[in-house]
Design a protein around this motif. Structure first.
Motif, mmCIF file in Angstrom:
data_model
loop_
_atom_site.group_PDB
_atom_site.id
_atom_site.type_symbol
_atom_site.label_atom_id
_atom_site.label_comp_id
_atom_site.label_asym_id
_atom_site.label_seq_id
_atom_site.Cartn_x
_atom_site.Cartn_y
_atom_site.Cartn_z
ATOM 1 N N ALA A 1 0.830 -1.206 0.000
ATOM 2 C CA ALA A 1 0.000 0.000 0.000
ATOM 3 C C ALA A 1 0.865 1.256 0.000
ATOM 4 O O ALA A 1 0.550 2.239 -0.687
ATOM 5 N N SER A 2 1.961 1.253 0.753
ATOM 6 C CA SER A 2 2.872 2.406 0.771
ATOM 7 C C SER A 2 3.488 2.625 -0.598
ATOM 8 O O SER A 2 3.612 3.771 -1.063
ATOM 9 N N TRP A 3 3.887 1.551 -1.259
ATOM 10 C CA TRP A 3 4.460 1.657 -2.602
ATOM 11 C C TRP A 3 3.442 2.224 -3.587
ATOM 12 O O TRP A 3 3.764 3.112 -4.388
ATOM 13 N N ILE A 4 2.209 1.760 -3.514
ATOM 14 C CA ILE A 4 1.179 2.234 -4.436
ATOM 15 C C ILE A 4 0.858 3.704 -4.184
ATOM 16 O O ILE A 4 0.654 4.478 -5.134
ATOM 17 N N ARG A 5 0.818 4.122 -2.917
ATOM 18 C CA ARG A 5 0.588 5.545 -2.635
ATOM 19 C C ARG A 5 1.717 6.399 -3.210
ATOM 20 O O ARG A 5 1.473 7.503 -3.712
ATOM 21 N N HIS A 6 2.941 5.901 -3.151
ATOM 22 C CA HIS A 6 4.061 6.643 -3.737
ATOM 23 C C HIS A 6 3.902 6.741 -5.250
ATOM 24 O O HIS A 6 4.133 7.805 -5.840
ATOM 25 N N LEU A 7 3.499 5.660 -5.882
ATOM 26 C CA LEU A 7 3.265 5.684 -7.334
ATOM 27 C C LEU A 7 2.144 6.654 -7.686
ATOM 28 O O LEU A 7 2.201 7.341 -8.720
ATOM 29 N N GLN A 8 1.121 6.722 -6.854
ATOM 30 C CA GLN A 8 0.030 7.673 -7.099
ATOM 31 C C GLN A 8 0.544 9.109 -7.052
ATOM 32 O O GLN A 8 0.144 9.944 -7.858
ATOM 33 N N GLY A 9 1.431 9.397 -6.113
ATOM 34 C CA GLY A 9 2.004 10.740 -6.044
ATOM 35 C C GLY A 9 2.799 11.081 -7.286
ATOM 36 O O GLY A 9 2.719 12.208 -7.794
ATOM 37 N N ILE A 10 3.565 10.124 -7.797
ATOM 38 C CA ILE A 10 4.316 10.353 -9.039
ATOM 39 C C ILE A 10 3.356 10.526 -10.208
ATOM 40 O O ILE A 10 3.524 11.415 -11.053
ATOM 41 N N PRO B 1 -6.227 7.907 -15.288
ATOM 42 C CA PRO B 1 -6.158 7.706 -13.840
ATOM 43 C C PRO B 1 -5.785 6.262 -13.517
ATOM 44 O O PRO B 1 -6.327 5.318 -14.093
ATOM 45 N N GLY B 2 -4.844 6.088 -12.616
ATOM 46 C CA GLY B 2 -4.413 4.745 -12.256
ATOM 47 C C GLY B 2 -3.425 4.138 -13.224
ATOM 48 O O GLY B 2 -3.202 2.924 -13.212
ATOM 49 N N MET B 3 -2.806 4.966 -14.070
ATOM 50 C CA MET B 3 -1.873 4.463 -15.083
ATOM 51 C C MET B 3 -0.750 3.633 -14.439
ATOM 52 O O MET B 3 -0.308 2.627 -15.014
ATOM 53 N N LEU B 4 -0.275 4.050 -13.265
ATOM 54 C CA LEU B 4 0.822 3.341 -12.602
ATOM 55 C C LEU B 4 0.352 2.422 -11.475
ATOM 56 O O LEU B 4 1.164 1.678 -10.920
ATOM 57 N N THR B 5 -0.940 2.482 -11.130
ATOM 58 C CA THR B 5 -1.368 1.805 -9.902
ATOM 59 C C THR B 5 -2.522 0.834 -10.074
ATOM 60 O O THR B 5 -2.606 -0.149 -9.337
ATOM 61 N N GLU B 6 -3.428 1.084 -11.007
ATOM 62 C CA GLU B 6 -4.648 0.277 -11.053
ATOM 63 C C GLU B 6 -4.492 -0.990 -11.865
ATOM 64 O O GLU B 6 -5.246 -1.945 -11.683
ATOM 65 N N ASP B 7 -3.545 -1.025 -12.778
ATOM 66 C CA ASP B 7 -3.283 -2.269 -13.494
ATOM 67 C C ASP B 7 -2.797 -3.308 -12.494
ATOM 68 O O ASP B 7 -2.009 -3.005 -11.599
ATOM 69 N N SER B 8 -3.223 -4.537 -12.659
ATOM 70 C CA SER B 8 -2.930 -5.563 -11.652
ATOM 71 C C SER B 8 -1.451 -5.899 -11.551
ATOM 72 O O SER B 8 -1.002 -6.431 -10.538
ATOM 73 N N THR B 9 -0.653 -5.589 -12.603
ATOM 74 C CA THR B 9 0.760 -5.977 -12.584
ATOM 75 C C THR B 9 1.717 -4.794 -12.596
ATOM 76 O O THR B 9 2.890 -4.972 -12.299
ATOM 77 N N PRO C 1 2.249 -2.042 -10.586
ATOM 78 C CA PRO C 1 3.018 -1.737 -9.370
ATOM 79 C C PRO C 1 4.131 -2.741 -9.108
ATOM 80 O O PRO C 1 5.259 -2.370 -8.756
ATOM 81 N N GLU C 2 3.831 -4.029 -9.297
ATOM 82 C CA GLU C 2 4.867 -5.038 -9.069
ATOM 83 C C GLU C 2 5.948 -4.954 -10.133
ATOM 84 O O GLU C 2 7.136 -5.159 -9.843
ATOM 85 N N TYR C 3 5.559 -4.640 -11.362
ATOM 86 C CA TYR C 3 6.546 -4.484 -12.431
ATOM 87 C C TYR C 3 7.527 -3.356 -12.096
ATOM 88 O O TYR C 3 8.747 -3.512 -12.211
ATOM 89 N N ARG D 1 -2.515 -11.835 -6.623
ATOM 90 C CA ARG D 1 -2.758 -10.477 -7.080
ATOM 91 C C ARG D 1 -2.911 -9.549 -5.884
ATOM 92 O O ARG D 1 -3.497 -9.909 -4.870
ATOM 93 N N ASN D 2 -2.382 -8.326 -5.996
ATOM 94 C CA ASN D 2 -2.504 -7.349 -4.917
ATOM 95 C C ASN D 2 -3.971 -6.955 -4.728
ATOM 96 O O ASN D 2 -4.636 -6.513 -5.664
ATOM 97 N N THR D 3 -4.485 -7.135 -3.507
ATOM 98 C CA THR D 3 -5.892 -6.836 -3.228
ATOM 99 C C THR D 3 -6.053 -5.748 -2.184
ATOM 100 O O THR D 3 -7.124 -5.611 -1.591
ATOM 101 N N VAL D 4 -5.010 -4.953 -1.979
ATOM 102 C CA VAL D 4 -5.028 -3.960 -0.902
ATOM 103 C C VAL D 4 -6.173 -2.977 -1.058
ATOM 104 O O VAL D 4 -6.856 -2.615 -0.090
ATOM 105 N N PHE D 5 -6.406 -2.525 -2.301
ATOM 106 C CA PHE D 5 -7.403 -1.483 -2.519
ATOM 107 C C PHE D 5 -8.712 -2.042 -3.097
ATOM 108 O O PHE D 5 -9.535 -1.296 -3.608
ATOM 109 N N ASP D 6 -8.910 -3.341 -3.008
ATOM 110 C CA ASP D 6 -10.141 -3.923 -3.516
ATOM 111 C C ASP D 6 -11.326 -3.547 -2.616
ATOM 112 O O ASP D 6 -11.200 -3.443 -1.395
#
Length: 414
Positions: free
Chosen positions: A296-305, A316-324, A326-328, A400-405
């Motif tokens: 979740a911390s990593w995804i919030r950082h990606l959202q800021g970028i 919206p969600g270009m770096l965060t909403e795709d299922s892969t 953030p991990e990529y 799959r990351n389900t933090v924000f599901d």
């Protein structure tokens, strides 16, 4: 609203990079570090309505925006800020002539240690100057020294006691006599720190010191002795615990500090061993991706970028909403913020030049993170990290990351 021609040069033709290791440069950086105005957000339809010249200006402004991504807070940087600002402010308010405890900031290369510490110190300097109406409260009659609450100095690559003193004096542009011996240089450093009202002395790249060399051992003893000069000493280095700088220290479980004796040098006629030098050791770590909180911390950082990017087809969600994605991005950068910034910056340039105007895994696959253009960094001191190979992370073995599901009202009521 697009920026007019009268403001074009401010981002297309920037002045030379500000050197923070002298007083004028440091103060200029403090004054201008937040002055950059990013390009406005336009979609492709709005961009097409611009004239050819307006498109050119806007594209240059977008490129400048991607090259000057803002410094984002992270859970790790907030920890550093809490420790550092507490120590700086407490020491600055001391009136007793006692040794001030220092702070060591450690971490890997490209993890933003210098920028984090400099931002914290610059914010303290702004508050301190405003508190004293921009006048030096310790000024002596007949002297007109500039008020410099913070001094930033880079440790010389081949540090010796004399060269370290000279690096500090060069920050103040103090006159240097080639015939000055070490006691004279130490005395001049003490005078400069006092007359400029300096409260914080930052020594960057401290792990360039090699503890098997006698000169470097003497230099470290000298640096510890600076703590008797009523300043907060802040040492920044790569992997300080493994560098040897703490090998003579002992960790105090009660205070949570490292206690380090000084053995070799005399400073202003005083034996440094009369007082142990105490340091808080704080790590600016990289991101990790092992549990839901870290993800979740990593995804919030990606959202800021993502909010700072100016690609025409960005969604919206270009770096965060795709299922892969953030991990990529984590796999490509190992969670190191400096490598992530380089990958995003180069990826945005490729997206603009190719006309794709969006960041995708396929586009980023073609981006190689090159760190060969950093001659000011010392690879032997660990200042240049290993760059992960540009290959896709394994698809199997991690759910799959389900933090924000959204799990629905029934599950929410639990």
């Amino acid at each position: 609203m697009l920026m007019g021609d009268d403001k074009l040069a401010s981002f297309v033709l920037p002045a030379a990079a500000v050197a923070r290791d002298d007083l004028v440069g440091w103060q200029e950086w403090c004054r201008t570090r937040l002055a950059f105005v990013p390009a406005p957000s336009l979609d492709r339809a709005a961009w097409r309505r611009l004239s050819p010249r307006e498109r050119m200006i806007h594209d240059l402004h977008r490129t400048a925006t991607h090259a000057n991504l803002p410094l984002l807070q992270t859970p790790m940087s907030r920890l550093v800020e809490k420790v550092l600002i507490s120590r700086i402010e407490t020491n600055a308010l001391k009136f007793k002539p006692t040794t001030r405890a220092g702070v060591m900031v450690t971490g890997g290369g490209y993890q933003g240690k210098t920028e984090c510490v400099c931002e914290i110190a610059a914010a303290f300097e702004e508050r301190w100057l405003a508190l004293h109406n921009y006048l030096n409260p310790t000024a002596r009659p007949g002297f007109r020294d500039l008020h410099a609450p913070v001094a930033y100095v880079q440790t010389p690559v081949t540090a010796k006691p004399k060269s370290t003193c000279k690096a500090i004096l060069n920050f103040y542009d103090a006159p240097l006599n080639p015939r000055m011996d070490l006691p004279d240089l130490i005395h001049q450093v003490a005078v400069s720190l006092r007359d400029h009202g300096t409260k914080v002395l930052i020594l960057d790249d401290i792990t360039r010191l090699r503890m098997h060399r006698v000169d470097d051992q003497d230099t470290l003893d000298l640096i510890r002795a600076f703590m008797s000069m009523n300043v907060t000493l802040v040492l920044i280095g790569v992997d300080i615990p493994r560098s040897g700088l703490l090998r003579e220290g002992r960790y105090d479980l009660t205070s949570g500090q490292w206690h380090l004796p000084s053995k070799r040098l005399k400073v202003n006629g005083l034996e440094p061993t009369q007082t142990e030098r105490r340091f808080d050791l704080v790590e600016l770590d990289r991101f990790h991706y092992d549990n839901d909180v870290q993800i979740a911390s990593w995804i919030r950082h990606l959202q800021g970028i993502e909010d700072s990017l100016r690609l025409l087809d960005a969604r919206p969600g270009m770096l965060t909403e795709d299922s892969t994605m953030p991990e990529y991005l984590f796999h490509r950068t190992d969670g190191v913020v400096g490598l992530l910034e380089r990958l995003i910056e180069d990826g945005c340039r490729e997206a603009m030049e190719s006309g794709r105007e969006c960041l995708t895994e396929d586009l980023l696959d073609d981006i190689t993170i090159e760190l060969t253009d950093t001659p000011q960094r010392d690879p032997e001191a660990g200042e240049i990290p290993d760059v992960p190979a540009p290959q896709r992370p394994p698809r199997a073995g991690r759910p799959r990351n389900t933090v924000f599901d959204d799990r629905g009202p029934a599950e929410s009521l639990g």
